[in-house]
Scaffold this motif. Sequence first.
Motif, PDB file in Angstrom:
ATOM      1  N   VAL A   1       7.236  -6.751   1.860  1.00 51.71           N
ATOM      2  CA  VAL A   1       5.843  -6.295   1.854  1.00 51.71           C
ATOM      3  C   VAL A   1       5.434  -5.820   3.240  1.00 51.71           C
ATOM      4  O   VAL A   1       4.853  -4.739   3.404  1.00 51.71           O
ATOM      5  CB  VAL A   1       4.901  -7.424   1.366  1.00 51.71           C
ATOM      6  N   ASN A   2       5.751  -6.614   4.250  1.00 42.90           N
ATOM      7  CA  ASN A   2       5.367  -6.255   5.618  1.00 42.90           C
ATOM      8  C   ASN A   2       6.066  -4.994   6.100  1.00 42.90           C
ATOM      9  O   ASN A   2       5.453  -4.135   6.752  1.00 42.90           O
ATOM     10  CB  ASN A   2       5.672  -7.425   6.559  1.00 42.90           C
TER      11      ASN A   2
ATOM     12  N   ASN B   1       4.649  -1.889   4.315  1.00 46.02           N
ATOM     13  CA  ASN B   1       3.323  -1.556   4.822  1.00 46.02           C
ATOM     14  C   ASN B   1       3.380  -0.886   6.189  1.00 46.02           C
ATOM     15  O   ASN B   1       2.448  -0.155   6.568  1.00 46.02           O
ATOM     16  CB  ASN B   1       2.454  -2.811   4.892  1.00 46.02           C
ATOM     17  N   GLU B   2       4.436  -1.115   6.939  1.00 44.93           N
ATOM     18  CA  GLU B   2       4.646  -0.411   8.194  1.00 44.93           C
ATOM     19  C   GLU B   2       5.290   0.957   7.959  1.00 44.93           C
ATOM     20  O   GLU B   2       4.913   1.949   8.570  1.00 44.93           O
ATOM     21  CB  GLU B   2       5.520  -1.241   9.136  1.00 44.93           C
TER      22      GLU B   2
ATOM     23  N   LYS C   1      -0.641  -7.372  -1.849  1.00 42.16           N
ATOM     24  CA  LYS C   1      -0.534  -7.178  -0.401  1.00 42.16           C
ATOM     25  C   LYS C   1       0.014  -5.790  -0.034  1.00 42.16           C
ATOM     26  O   LYS C   1      -0.108  -5.351   1.106  1.00 42.16           O
ATOM     27  CB  LYS C   1       0.375  -8.248   0.209  1.00 42.16           C
ATOM     28  N   PHE C   2       0.655  -5.112  -0.985  1.00 42.88           N
ATOM     29  CA  PHE C   2       1.179  -3.784  -0.683  1.00 42.88           C
ATOM     30  C   PHE C   2       0.037  -2.813  -0.387  1.00 42.88           C
ATOM     31  O   PHE C   2      -1.003  -2.835  -1.048  1.00 42.88           O
ATOM     32  CB  PHE C   2       2.008  -3.251  -1.852  1.00 42.88           C
ATOM     33  N   HIS C   3       0.262  -1.949   0.596  1.00 45.33           N
ATOM     34  CA  HIS C   3      -0.700  -0.907   0.951  1.00 45.33           C
ATOM     35  C   HIS C   3      -1.005  -0.049  -0.270  1.00 45.33           C
ATOM     36  O   HIS C   3      -0.131   0.206  -1.110  1.00 45.33           O
ATOM     37  CB  HIS C   3      -0.122  -0.053   2.080  1.00 45.33           C
ATOM     38  N   SER C   4      -2.239   0.413  -0.372  1.00 44.83           N
ATOM     39  CA  SER C   4      -2.670   1.184  -1.546  1.00 44.83           C
ATOM     40  C   SER C   4      -1.894   2.482  -1.728  1.00 44.83           C
ATOM     41  O   SER C   4      -1.813   3.017  -2.840  1.00 44.83           O
ATOM     42  CB  SER C   4      -4.174   1.496  -1.443  1.00 44.83           C
TER      43      SER C   4
ATOM     44  N   ILE D   1       1.315   2.791  -1.289  1.00 42.20           N
ATOM     45  CA  ILE D   1       2.680   2.491  -1.727  1.00 42.20           C
ATOM     46  C   ILE D   1       2.737   2.474  -3.254  1.00 42.20           C
ATOM     47  O   ILE D   1       1.929   1.825  -3.912  1.00 42.20           O
ATOM     48  CB  ILE D   1       3.148   1.137  -1.159  1.00 42.20           C
TER      49      ILE D   1
ATOM     50  N   LYS E   1       4.404  -9.920  11.078  1.00 43.16           N
ATOM     51  CA  LYS E   1       3.229  -9.290  11.667  1.00 43.16           C
ATOM     52  C   LYS E   1       2.495 -10.354  12.478  1.00 43.16           C
ATOM     53  O   LYS E   1       1.662 -11.101  11.956  1.00 43.16           O
ATOM     54  CB  LYS E   1       2.335  -8.691  10.588  1.00 43.16           C
TER      55      LYS E   1
END
Length: 343
Positions: A20-21, A24-25, A48-51, A53, A150
């Motif tokens: 996930v981290n 998101n990067e 938690k995944f960026h929108s 993705i 993070k």
Amino acid sequence: MKIAHLIFGLGLGGIETMLVNIANEQIKYASVTIIIINDCINKELLRKFHSQIEVIRMNRHRSIWPLIKLNRLLIKRKFDIVHVQSKELGLVLLTYFIRSKFVYTIHDTGVALKYINCPYDLRISISECVREDVKIRTGIDSIAISNGIKVTDFRCKIREMTNKASVFKIIQLSRIALPKKGQHILIEALSILKKRGITNILCTFIGEGDSSGLESLVSKYGLSNVLFLGARDQSYIQEHLNEYDLLVQPSMFEGFGITVTEGMAVKIPVLVSNIEGPMEIINKGEYGYFFEVGNAEDCAIQIEKIMSSDNVQLVNSAYKRVCQIYNIETTAKRYIEEYKKII
């Protein structure tokens, strides 16, 4: 660049949390798709995944059909990079028909040759010790890119050293997996400390899995200072980890040890068994404490030592090390750099 990460399930383990981290990067530099094969998914972690993705759920439950659909999807979508996070997936990919470059992250020491030897264009080891293990056992080369966290998401606070009359709080973060994670060693160490009259300790275990065996061990030793909280998501860890005085990672074998870096990120001392992965993180004792693997007596000795030590300088140095080496931004950029070399 179009990247697809493949993973069997999305539980609360270190691999899933780090994915996930990383994703998101990576979305800052590329198009990112997450393909989850099985129907075992933690909804909190999924959110938690960026929108931006794309998340594709294959919802497999024993059937082979979703694996066929997976290969069809990869052939159709023509991703630049297909990054395999679950070792078993390499055995079901029709790489000859898929016009992508395949990357595999080796997450532990001792991974069987049949998984490592799948037709990948790039193999990434999560630490130098994993890279060395793969090379020695198989002769196959891989690139070492350390796992990362993070750091800014963790609450960082230096706690004053507890005195003899107060409660010393120990945390153990790992899925319940015996004997690998070695939680039984820590419980035995607590029993040894109790016999020495050291009872001002509260030890909390956090992690998914069946804790009944460990709870039986606690009852056997007559310990009343042990809590089992079960699984907790990353937000809970980030919020509460700094409330403890020591993180203990008593694993019997471990290719890395992401929870060790989390302890360092909140500036609490860490105590690890002297196995390759965790010892690499603490640089053989420069940034944390260690005990002989499997030795509950030595674990107890080190806990007692830490309880009476001033660890301010140690935890400050450890924090700087995490920021410099085990930061997820650095990890994600390294991945992108290596991807570019093969496409």
